[in-house]
Design a protein around this motif. Structure first.
Motif, PDB file in Angstrom:
ATOM      1  N   ASN A 114       0.833  -1.195   0.000  1.00  0.00           N
ATOM      2  CA  ASN A 114       0.000   0.000   0.000  1.00  0.00           C
ATOM      3  C   ASN A 114       0.875   1.256   0.000  1.00  0.00           C
ATOM      4  N   ARG A 115       0.349   2.319  -0.558  1.00  0.00           N
ATOM      5  CA  ARG A 115       0.976   3.629  -0.360  1.00  0.00           C
ATOM      6  C   ARG A 115       0.506   4.137   0.996  1.00  0.00           C
ATOM      7  N   VAL A 116       1.446   4.488   1.855  1.00  0.00           N
ATOM      8  CA  VAL A 116       1.122   4.852   3.230  1.00  0.00           C
ATOM      9  C   VAL A 116       1.653   6.244   3.544  1.00  0.00           C
ATOM     10  N   ILE A 117       0.755   7.077   4.074  1.00  0.00           N
ATOM     11  CA  ILE A 117       1.104   8.407   4.564  1.00  0.00           C
ATOM     12  C   ILE A 117       0.964   8.365   6.074  1.00  0.00           C
ATOM     13  N   VAL A 118       2.058   8.544   6.774  1.00  0.00           N
ATOM     14  CA  VAL A 118       2.041   8.478   8.226  1.00  0.00           C
ATOM     15  C   VAL A 118       2.151   9.898   8.776  1.00  0.00           C
ATOM     16  N   THR A 119       1.354  10.211   9.793  1.00  0.00           N
ATOM     17  CA  THR A 119       1.370  11.558  10.357  1.00  0.00           C
ATOM     18  C   THR A 119       1.737  11.519  11.827  1.00  0.00           C
ATOM     19  N   GLY A 120       2.319  12.615  12.280  1.00  0.00           N
ATOM     20  CA  GLY A 120       2.687  12.780  13.678  1.00  0.00           C
ATOM     21  C   GLY A 120       3.153  14.199  13.904  1.00  0.00           C
ATOM     22  N   ARG A 121       3.482  14.510  15.132  1.00  0.00           N
ATOM     23  CA  ARG A 121       3.838  15.891  15.477  1.00  0.00           C
ATOM     24  C   ARG A 121       5.280  16.243  15.150  1.00  0.00           C
ATOM     25  N   ARG A 122       6.189  15.257  15.171  1.00  0.00           N
ATOM     26  CA  ARG A 122       7.621  15.544  15.098  1.00  0.00           C
ATOM     27  C   ARG A 122       8.200  15.158  13.744  1.00  0.00           C
ATOM     28  N   GLN A 123       8.716  16.152  13.035  1.00  0.00           N
ATOM     29  CA  GLN A 123       9.276  15.924  11.711  1.00  0.00           C
ATOM     30  C   GLN A 123      10.464  14.973  11.782  1.00  0.00           C
ATOM     31  N   ALA A 124      11.307  15.114  12.804  1.00  0.00           N
ATOM     32  CA  ALA A 124      12.488  14.257  12.902  1.00  0.00           C
ATOM     33  C   ALA A 124      12.104  12.788  13.006  1.00  0.00           C
ATOM     34  N   LEU A 125      11.070  12.498  13.754  1.00  0.00           N
ATOM     35  CA  LEU A 125      10.629  11.116  13.890  1.00  0.00           C
ATOM     36  C   LEU A 125      10.005  10.608  12.594  1.00  0.00           C
ATOM     37  N   LEU A 126       9.255  11.453  11.922  1.00  0.00           N
ATOM     38  CA  LEU A 126       8.707  11.077  10.620  1.00  0.00           C
ATOM     39  C   LEU A 126       9.824  10.769   9.624  1.00  0.00           C
ATOM     40  N   ASP A 127      10.883  11.587   9.665  1.00  0.00           N
ATOM     41  CA  ASP A 127      12.022  11.358   8.769  1.00  0.00           C
ATOM     42  C   ASP A 127      12.693  10.019   9.060  1.00  0.00           C
ATOM     43  N   GLU A 128      12.810   9.701  10.340  1.00  0.00           N
ATOM     44  CA  GLU A 128      13.445   8.433  10.725  1.00  0.00           C
ATOM     45  C   GLU A 128      12.622   7.236  10.265  1.00  0.00           C
ATOM     46  N   ILE A 129      11.311   7.326  10.409  1.00  0.00           N
ATOM     47  CA  ILE A 129      10.427   6.228  10.016  1.00  0.00           C
ATOM     48  C   ILE A 129      10.445   6.035   8.505  1.00  0.00           C
ATOM     49  N   THR A 130      10.321   7.111   7.765  1.00  0.00           N
ATOM     50  CA  THR A 130      10.252   7.000   6.307  1.00  0.00           C
ATOM     51  C   THR A 130      11.604   6.623   5.700  1.00  0.00           C
ATOM     52  N   ALA A 131      12.708   6.961   6.365  1.00  0.00           N
ATOM     53  CA  ALA A 131      14.025   6.563   5.864  1.00  0.00           C
ATOM     54  C   ALA A 131      14.196   5.052   5.901  1.00  0.00           C
ATOM     55  N   LYS A 132      13.535   4.409   6.859  1.00  0.00           N
ATOM     56  CA  LYS A 132      13.645   2.958   6.984  1.00  0.00           C
ATOM     57  C   LYS A 132      12.789   2.231   5.955  1.00  0.00           C
ATOM     58  N   ARG A 133      11.816   2.927   5.400  1.00  0.00           N
ATOM     59  CA  ARG A 133      10.959   2.339   4.369  1.00  0.00           C
ATOM     60  C   ARG A 133      10.801   3.345   3.234  1.00  0.00           C
ATOM     61  N   PRO A 134      11.772   3.378   2.343  1.00  0.00           N
ATOM     62  CA  PRO A 134      11.697   4.329   1.228  1.00  0.00           C
ATOM     63  C   PRO A 134      10.389   4.160   0.458  1.00  0.00           C
ATOM     64  N   GLY A 135       9.723   5.270   0.242  1.00  0.00           N
ATOM     65  CA  GLY A 135       8.415   5.260  -0.409  1.00  0.00           C
ATOM     66  C   GLY A 135       7.287   5.564   0.546  1.00  0.00           C
ATOM     67  N   MET A 136       7.498   5.317   1.837  1.00  0.00           N
ATOM     68  CA  MET A 136       6.516   5.746   2.822  1.00  0.00           C
ATOM     69  C   MET A 136       6.608   7.262   2.962  1.00  0.00           C
ATOM     70  N   ILE A 137       5.463   7.912   3.151  1.00  0.00           N
ATOM     71  CA  ILE A 137       5.403   9.372   3.189  1.00  0.00           C
ATOM     72  C   ILE A 137       5.100   9.837   4.603  1.00  0.00           C
ATOM     73  N   GLY A 138       5.803  10.854   5.067  1.00  0.00           N
ATOM     74  CA  GLY A 138       5.542  11.430   6.383  1.00  0.00           C
ATOM     75  C   GLY A 138       5.026  12.850   6.258  1.00  0.00           C
ATOM     76  N   ARG A 139       4.006  13.174   7.046  1.00  0.00           N
ATOM     77  CA  ARG A 139       3.458  14.523   7.071  1.00  0.00           C
ATOM     78  C   ARG A 139       3.177  14.926   8.519  1.00  0.00           C
ATOM     79  N   VAL A 140       3.538  16.148   8.841  1.00  0.00           N
ATOM     80  CA  VAL A 140       3.314  16.650  10.198  1.00  0.00           C
ATOM     81  C   VAL A 140       1.835  16.937  10.407  1.00  0.00           C
ATOM     82  N   LEU A 141       1.318  16.476  11.551  1.00  0.00           N
ATOM     83  CA  LEU A 141      -0.048  16.781  11.956  1.00  0.00           C
ATOM     84  C   LEU A 141      -0.070  16.943  13.462  1.00  0.00           C
ATOM     85  N   ASP A 142      -0.503  18.108  13.916  1.00  0.00           N
ATOM     86  CA  ASP A 142      -0.654  18.382  15.343  1.00  0.00           C
ATOM     87  C   ASP A 142      -2.125  18.674  15.600  1.00  0.00           C
ATOM     88  N   LEU A 143      -2.815  17.712  16.192  1.00  0.00           N
ATOM     89  CA  LEU A 143      -4.251  17.870  16.415  1.00  0.00           C
ATOM     90  C   LEU A 143      -4.587  18.948  17.427  1.00  0.00           C
TER      91      LEU A 143
END
Length: 251
Positions: free
Chosen positions: A30-59
């Motif tokens: 699947n194409r997966v867009i993962v969201t969270g508050r911290r850009q650094a953590l999103l970068d770390e997650i997506t680096a481990k799975r190239p093609g996964m997308i990270g976007r900042v979201l602060d509810l």
């Protein structure tokens, strides 16, 4: 829902169940867009799975969600699955001197209004897509509460009820509405101790069972329940509510 070939957005996807779900869905195609508050953590997650997308979201930021929805609608018009997973948990002692509703308010904002807001923001995008699905994470504690986490448990009971109404209202759209009601899982939801508690279900085991249930469509009434969830889920109808409540809330 189908478990491959989707475009999936997951909120609260940088740790715990949300991250494990994001990785599992990505790994099975699947194409997966993962969201969270911290850009650094999103970068770390997506680096481990190239093609996964990270976007900042602060509810907690009133402009973050609407801005993200516009961006996602523009960049990923094939979005067809939204997993509203973000949530927080805090213990509360309502007998303590000076007890107030500050913790309760923060839980309600994230666990209830966050899910409603995410649904409202992304439903217009997914409602005309094939195999459209909304999944929200409640908890097995929606059915029998732990009394030391009163607002958390009540927030999940709210979601259980609300999802039933959403499912009914969307029956002709159609958008499938599913509820995850996890048991006690090895995450840091209540603190670092939970992540290593041997009484908690390992996250990998929980997500593997969830993926299997989704793959075979084994989710009666829209509830995706792993085996260890079932007795507590059915305790009231089976006349065992008091027994379970006492075991979870010792005197």
């Amino acid at each position: 829902m189908k478990i491959i070939g989707n475009t999936i957005l997951i909120t609260g996807g940088t740790s715990g169940i949300g991250r494990a779900l994001a990785e599992a869905f990505f790994d099975c195609g699947n194409r997966v867009i993962v969201t969270g508050r911290r850009q650094a953590l999103l970068d770390e997650i997506t680096a481990k799975r190239p093609g996964m997308i990270g976007r900042v979201l602060d509810l907690d930021d009133p402009v973050s969600l609407p801005e993200l929805a516009v961006r996602i609608g523009r960049e990923f018009p094939a979005l067809n699955v939204v997993i509203a997973n973000a949530g927080i948990s805090r213990a509360e002692d309502m007998t303590a001197p000076g007890w107030d509703t500050a913790i309760a308010r923060s839980i309600i904002e994230t666990n209830i209004l966050g899910v409603l807001g995410v649904t409202a923001a992304f439903l217009p995008i997914i409602r005309n897509q094939p195999d459209a699905t909304i999944i929200a994470t409640s908890s097995n504690l929606a059915f029998i509460p732990r009394a030391d986490f009163p607002t958390y448990c009540a927030s999940k009971a709210f979601l259980h009820s609300w999802l039933q109404s959403l499912r009914h209202q969307l029956r002709h759209i159609p958008v499938e509405v599913l509820e995850l009601a996890p048991p006690y899982v090895q995450t840091e939801l209540t603190g670092a101790h939970q992540a290593s508690d041997p009484q908690a279900m390992p996250v990998a085991d929980y997500v593997a069972e969830i993926m299997r249930l989704l793959a075979v469509g084994d989710h009666p009434d829209g509830e995706v329940l792993v085996t260890r969830d079932i007795d507590r889920r059915r305790a009231e109808r089976n006349g065992r509510y008091g027994e379970f409540f006492a075991a979870m809330n010792p005197q």
